[in-house]
Scaffold this motif. Structure first.
Motif, short mmCIF file in Angstrom:
data_model
loop_
_atom_site.label_atom_id
_atom_site.label_comp_id
_atom_site.label_asym_id
_atom_site.label_seq_id
_atom_site.Cartn_x
_atom_site.Cartn_y
_atom_site.Cartn_z
N CYS B 324 2.27 4.89 1.39
CA CYS B 324 3.17 3.76 1.63
C CYS B 324 2.79 2.57 0.74
O CYS B 324 1.66 2.09 0.80
CB CYS B 324 3.08 3.35 3.10
SG CYS B 324 4.03 1.87 3.45
N GLY B 327 1.56 -0.29 2.89
CA GLY B 327 0.19 -0.05 3.36
C GLY B 327 -0.83 -0.23 2.24
O GLY B 327 -1.91 -0.77 2.44
N PHE B 328 -0.45 0.23 1.06
CA PHE B 328 -1.30 0.11 -0.14
C PHE B 328 -1.61 -1.36 -0.40
O PHE B 328 -2.77 -1.77 -0.55
CB PHE B 328 -0.52 0.73 -1.31
CG PHE B 328 -1.29 0.95 -2.60
CD1 PHE B 328 -1.70 2.23 -2.96
CD2 PHE B 328 -1.52 -0.08 -3.49
CE1 PHE B 328 -2.35 2.45 -4.18
CE2 PHE B 328 -2.17 0.13 -4.70
CZ PHE B 328 -2.59 1.41 -5.04
N ASN B 331 -3.80 -2.92 2.24
CA ASN B 331 -5.23 -2.66 2.01
C ASN B 331 -5.81 -3.64 0.99
O ASN B 331 -6.89 -4.18 1.17
CB ASN B 331 -5.42 -1.22 1.51
CG ASN B 331 -6.88 -0.92 1.17
OD1 ASN B 331 -7.34 -1.27 0.10
ND2 ASN B 331 -7.61 -0.32 2.10
#
Lengths: 155, 425
Positions: B324, B327-328, B331
């Motif tokens: 995703c 999400g990447f 992070n």
């Protein structure tokens, strides 16, 4: 009270720098090497030795994530939580470690005092992600099924 | 194909002083001390147009030329070996495999600026590198390459290894100097630049490991050779790396200007079976995404900038179609928010906010207004609004993700979930 060994080592570091307080990070490292973490009393003793206030020492100690101001277990596990490891399956490694260690989250120590689990930014081995370190040892290309065997190496 | 930085390195072996000398090591130092003035060394490096390999790409010779050579008192040279840019693992190779190459580069560089004291600032995690550098420094002292009156030249240089205790900020050169002075690693106001007032208020040069390791080769083989190694206007070779869902992640020393496609397909062996390439950060966490439209971009400072990103450290992190993008980026922003030193407000307050918004999007709790907030942050935390480059760097992957993967962000809002599956943080 700092031990004579600690004081000797710290004084050696003081010789390398133009002002005493410039040795404070080295002093914190020396104390942590002996005791695994740095207590309030240690902070006060380092401050007295280097001619600093305890708050000044603590402001440095708490800035750096690898100076531990709380007790840690006999071994510290640093799990890389940065991008390449995240892409390559970090979350499964984290879940399994929490289960195997029977702890709920980062920062906790196992009931037997054997391990403390902490996250750590990129360990610089991204072509072998996911990765973790235990004390001075680096483990790479991790798979969930490898973890128990790795933990078994540490008393 | 020539690979001057790494051709002498054997896997799993750290070159000792005998091995390094047998491969031609310390000949450049002899040449410099016997035949060149400090000014001639700086002029040579300037002419080579060696650009800093730590991420910023500034001309190394130019940086050195700002040191006031007539100033009385000590000067310092520091090797920045605090490799902490997520996705970056290139300096580790040089530090573990050939520490004498770095040391020789440091001695020559220190001679050029007439520094008498030098430090290797090494990140804590590089335990093996610490052992090898410590050994190599003591070998260099024993051989008369360090200490007083080096090779009878009258030039003196001390060298110390400093191992860090964490924090990404230590890679920023003024914060690194604060850390070496035993302070919190917060950045300093510039000017004055470290070349004028650096470590303990003295003239100081901070250079990256890969940059310093190049110096002996440029001295030995010259400017034309150095520029001939490259395919483009930015001279030399470069250590490139690829990580993520590719078949053969790794690092390779290649001519400056190889394309992203060559790196990805020829060297990294293409995407893993079942995974498709969607984009990549070309040079570590703080660089803008490039996509398949950019795959033929030569990986040099100029061309990657023209494509809207930065060469950075030259180590690429790949985003695949099963991962995703929200999400990447979450992070990455978690990392930057955590590593903000808290010294200036936009960074300290803005980064945790972007992290929380991205988390909410991942949890299916994002709104359309959140995307506007993210857009706003990429401007408010951009260049010129913060004390150092951490927050602007943090905005680079975010702004380009919002541009290239907008539909993914919108899908998170409309479907009130992460379409790539549930991540737990």
């Amino acid at each position: 009270m700092l031990t004579q060994t600690e004081i000797t080592k710290i004084e050696h570091e003081v010789q390398q720098v133009p002002v005493r307080k410039a040795a404070v990070i080295e002093a914190l490292k020396i104390v942590q090497e002996q005791r695994r973490w740095v207590s309030d009393e240690n902070v006060e003793d380092i401050a007295a030795l280097l001619g600093m206030s305890a708050d000044e020492v603590d402001s440095v100690a708490t800035f750096y994530n690898l100076i531990f101001r709380q007790p840690v277990g006999r071994h510290v596990i640093l799990l890389c939580d940065s991008i390449s490891c995240w892409v390559m399956g970090y979350e499964d490694i984290r879940h399994t470690l929490l289960e195997l260690l029977a702890i709920k989250k980062y920062g906790q120590t196992t009931a037997d005092g054997r391990f403390t689990l902490l996250p750590n930014p990129c360990l610089g081995t991204c072509d072998h992600a996911p990765a973790l370190m235990i004390d001075n040892d680096l483990y790479r290309d991790l798979k969930v099924e490898m973890l128990q065997g790795i933990l078994n190496k540490y008393e | 194909m020539e690979a001057p930085l790494t051709s002498a390195i054997q896997p799993g072996v750290s070159l000792d002083i005998k091995g390094y000398e047998a491969a031609g090591g310390y000949q450049a130092l002899r040449k410099v001390l016997q035949q060149m003035t400090p000014q001639e060394v700086t002029a040579l490096v300037k002419e080579s147009n060696l650009r800093g390999r730590g991420g910023a790409g500034f001309s190394t010779g130019m940086k050195w030329s700002f040191v006031p050579m007539d100033m009385e008192g000590p000067k310092y040279l520091v090797a920045n070996a605090d490799e902490m840019e997520p996705g970056t693992f290139k300096d580790r190779w040089l530090l573990e495999g050939n520490p004498h190459q770095l040391i020789e580069g440091m001695i020559i560089s220190a001679y050029a600026i007439q520094a008498g004291i030098s430090f290797v600032f090494l990140r804590w995690a590089y335990k093996e590198a610490a052992r090898e550098i410590r050994r190599a420094i003591s070998e260099a002292y024993a051989a008369g390459y360090l200490g007083r009156n080096i090779l009878g030249s009258g030039f003196d240089l001390e060298m110390h290894l400093h191992t860090g205790v964490g924090r990404y900020m230590c890679g920023e050169e003024t914060a690194l100097l604060n850390s070496l002075e035993g302070r919190r690693a917060v950045p300093r106001a510039k000017p004055p630049f470290p070349q004028i007032s650096g470590l303990f208020g003295r003239p100081t040069i901070v250079n990256n490991v890969e940059t310093l390791s190049y110096i002996p080769h440029i001295v030995s083989k010259g400017v034309a050779w150095f520029q001939g190694l490259s395919r483009t206007g930015d001279g030399g070779t470069k250590i490139y790396g690829v990580s993520g869902r590719v078949n053969k992640p790794g690092a390779w020393e290649l001519p400056m200007g190889v394309t992203m496609r060559e790196l990805l397909e020829e060297y990294a062996g293409g995407m893993q079976h079942g995974y498709r390439f969607r984009g990549a950060l070309p040079g570590g966490a703080s660089t803008d995404f490039l996509t398949d439209a950019h795959l033929d971009t030569p990986m040099d400072f100029t061309a990657v900038a023209a494509a809207g990103s930065r060469l950075g450290t030259g180590t690429m992190v790949v985003l695949d179609d099963h991962t995703c993008p929200v999400g990447f980026v979450h992070n990455l922003e978690h990392f930057f928010a955590q590593e903000s030193c808290g010294f200036c407000t936009p960074c300290r307050e803005g980064l945790p906010w972007t992290e929380k918004i991205l988390y909410a999007l991942e949890q299916g709790q994002g709104t359309a207004a959140d995307l506007e907030q993210l857009d706003l942050h990429t401007r408010l935390l951009g260049p010129g609004n913060t004390f150092c480059a951490l927050a602007p760097g943090a905005m680079e992957p975010l702004q380009s993700a919002l541009k290239y993967f907008r539909e993914d962000f919108e899908q998170h809002v409309h479907e009130k979930r992460c379409p790539y599956g549930n991540h737990t943080y």
